[in-house]
Design a protein around this motif. Sequence first.
Motif, mmCIF file in Angstrom:
data_model
loop_
_atom_site.group_PDB
_atom_site.id
_atom_site.type_symbol
_atom_site.label_atom_id
_atom_site.label_comp_id
_atom_site.label_asym_id
_atom_site.label_seq_id
_atom_site.Cartn_x
_atom_site.Cartn_y
_atom_site.Cartn_z
ATOM 1 N N THR A 189 -3.228 -8.427 -3.409
ATOM 2 C CA THR A 189 -2.440 -9.491 -2.902
ATOM 3 C C THR A 189 -1.761 -9.330 -1.605
ATOM 4 N N GLU A 190 -1.595 -8.241 -1.101
ATOM 5 C CA GLU A 190 -0.936 -7.894 0.232
ATOM 6 C C GLU A 190 -2.229 -7.519 1.350
ATOM 7 N N ARG A 191 -3.357 -8.007 1.255
ATOM 8 C CA ARG A 191 -4.556 -7.738 1.923
ATOM 9 C C ARG A 191 -4.242 -7.857 3.280
ATOM 10 N N VAL A 192 -3.712 -9.037 3.712
ATOM 11 C CA VAL A 192 -3.618 -9.257 5.052
ATOM 12 C C VAL A 192 -2.538 -8.495 5.726
ATOM 13 N N THR A 193 -1.420 -8.168 4.983
ATOM 14 C CA THR A 193 -0.396 -7.289 5.359
ATOM 15 C C THR A 193 -0.880 -5.867 5.625
ATOM 16 N N LEU A 194 -1.561 -5.371 4.781
ATOM 17 C CA LEU A 194 -2.277 -4.044 4.950
ATOM 18 C C LEU A 194 -3.367 -3.915 6.046
#
Length: 174
Positions: free
Chosen positions: A148-153
Motif C-alpha cells: 500500500t505504501e509502494r510509492v513512498t517506499l
Amino acid sequence: AHFADSDDRTRVLRWARRLPPSLWQFHDVGAELGVETTDEEGSTQTRTHDGACIFLNRPGFPGGAGCALHLLAAAKGRDPQDVKPEVCWQLPVRREYDQRTWADDSTAEVVVITEYDRRGWGPGGHDLDWYCSGATEAHIADEPVYLTERVTLEHLMGVAAYRRLCELLAEHRD
C-alpha cells in the motif's frame, strides 16, 4: 513541516505557487506572507497560520478539508509524494540514517526503513493524540504496508531496492 533539504523546499514552493484559492483556504495569507518561515535553530519549515500548517484546510472549507497540497496532487493526477514536504508524505514509514563502524574501523552509512511511531517525534511524541499508526487498528489491513505504501517506499529507497524488497517478502510469504 520542516523541509528535508533544499530540493524538498524548492519542490514544495514550486507546487505551492500552483495552488488555486479553490483548493487552498489560506491562499491569500500565503500570497501575502509567504509559505515558509525559519525557526529559532535556523531550520526552514512551512509557515503556521492559526496554530496549524498554512496548507491545512479546515473542516467546512468548500475546496476540501486537509492538506491543500494533497488536494492539488489529486487534482493534477500526481502522487502526494511529488507535491508535499517529505516529512508529510513519509508517514507511516520512516527513513533513518545510521553511521556504522566495522571492526576494521571502516565506516558506512546504513539507511534503515522502519515504522514511524510516536517515539520518532522525540520528547512529547507520546502526547500526540492525532497520531494513529500506533493503534492496533492500523495494523490489520487486507494488504501489507509494503504494497500500500509502494510509492513512498520507491521514493525512500529507490525502485530497484523496492523491487528487491518485494521479491524477498514474496519468498518469505511463500
